[in-house]
Design an enzyme around this catalytic site. Structure first.
Site, PDB file in Angstrom:
ATOM      1  N   CYS A 176       7.662   5.526   9.832  1.00 41.89           N
ATOM      2  CA  CYS A 176       6.257   5.224   9.548  1.00 41.89           C
ATOM      3  C   CYS A 176       5.624   6.459   8.915  1.00 41.89           C
ATOM      4  O   CYS A 176       5.730   7.568   9.454  1.00 41.89           O
ATOM      5  CB  CYS A 176       5.528   4.865  10.841  1.00 41.89           C
ATOM      6  SG  CYS A 176       3.747   4.637  10.627  1.00 41.89           S
ATOM      7  N   CYS A 180       2.762   7.893  11.533  1.00 41.80           N
ATOM      8  CA  CYS A 180       3.031   8.586  12.806  1.00 41.80           C
ATOM      9  C   CYS A 180       4.470   9.056  12.950  1.00 41.80           C
ATOM     10  O   CYS A 180       4.834   9.592  13.989  1.00 41.80           O
ATOM     11  CB  CYS A 180       2.649   7.692  13.982  1.00 41.80           C
ATOM     12  SG  CYS A 180       3.754   6.284  14.225  1.00 41.80           S
ATOM     13  N   CYS A 189       3.415  -0.890  12.463  1.00 38.98           N
ATOM     14  CA  CYS A 189       4.044   0.090  13.337  1.00 38.98           C
ATOM     15  C   CYS A 189       3.530  -0.128  14.753  1.00 38.98           C
ATOM     16  O   CYS A 189       2.318  -0.203  14.969  1.00 38.98           O
ATOM     17  CB  CYS A 189       3.703   1.500  12.851  1.00 38.98           C
ATOM     18  SG  CYS A 189       4.261   2.806  13.969  1.00 38.98           S
ATOM     19  N   CYS A 228       1.310   3.276  15.921  1.00 35.55           N
ATOM     20  CA  CYS A 228      -0.010   3.635  15.372  1.00 35.55           C
ATOM     21  C   CYS A 228      -0.761   2.442  14.783  1.00 35.55           C
ATOM     22  O   CYS A 228      -1.917   2.569  14.407  1.00 35.55           O
ATOM     23  CB  CYS A 228       0.116   4.744  14.329  1.00 35.55           C
ATOM     24  SG  CYS A 228       0.863   4.238  12.765  1.00 35.55           S
ATOM     25  N   CYS A 242       9.471  -7.378   4.048  1.00 43.53           N
ATOM     26  CA  CYS A 242       9.038  -6.935   2.717  1.00 43.53           C
ATOM     27  C   CYS A 242       7.944  -5.888   2.936  1.00 43.53           C
ATOM     28  O   CYS A 242       6.830  -6.226   3.335  1.00 43.53           O
ATOM     29  CB  CYS A 242       8.524  -8.137   1.934  1.00 43.53           C
ATOM     30  SG  CYS A 242       8.184  -7.788   0.217  1.00 43.53           S
TER      31      CYS A 242
END
Length: 165
Positions: free
Chosen positions: A81, A84, A129, A132, A152
């Site tokens: 991510c 984070c 995510c 976060c 995607c």
């Protein structure tokens, strides 16, 4: 009801529905209302992320197809991510979907969260995510085996860390 009234009513309904869809664009979603381990103020997110990353991760924007350098990333490693640094997708699950966005058939266990997204007159599965709440992209049912899923994703929402030898 005559034909003119019927057509006018239909046009009015279409206009109102379109206006509602446009109004919802960029609005916080249910995922943003959840509680996450990593939380920051809007100012902190803007200081951490580029303007384009902020638009994708925090406002659920979509990067233009074919613009992410991660489309061509073929090395072994993990996609994290960008908000984070949580490890999200192993390179072994990445494949070329032909859509113009990095695509994966599965994530790491416990790395992502999902919610229903009814924006733009269709139902999709939004993926974010789990740590976060950053918007990553969408999941579709047209991927390869073994899952049949296509995650995607926006390349701007990801960073890549190559495996060490």
């Amino acid at each position: 009801m005559n034909r003119r009234s019927f057509l006018f009513s239909g046009a009015a309904v279409a206009f109102l529905a379109g206006t509602t869809a446009l109004w919802r664009m960029g609005k916080p979603t249910d995922a943003r209302a959840e509680s996450f381990e990593v939380t920051k103020t809007e100012e902190e997110w803007r200081a951490l992320l580029s303007e384009a990353q902020y638009a994708v991760l925090r406002e659920e924007d979509t990067e233009p197809a074919g613009t992410s350098p991660l489309n061509n990333e073929k090395r072994k490693g993990i996609f994290h991510c960008a908000g984070c640094d949580l490890p999200l997708y192993p390179s072994e699950t990445k494949y070329e979907s032909g859509t113009g966005w990095p695509s994966f058939w599965d994530s790491l266990p416990g790395a992502i969260g999902t919610k229903e997204d009814n924006l733009l007159f269709m139902t999709r599965t939004e993926v974010h995510c789990r740590r976060c709440g950053g918007h990553l992209g969408h999941i579709f049912d047209d991927g390869p085996p073994p899952t049949g899923k296509r995650h995607c994703l926006n390349g701007l929402a990801l960073t890549f860390k190559p495996a060490t030898a």
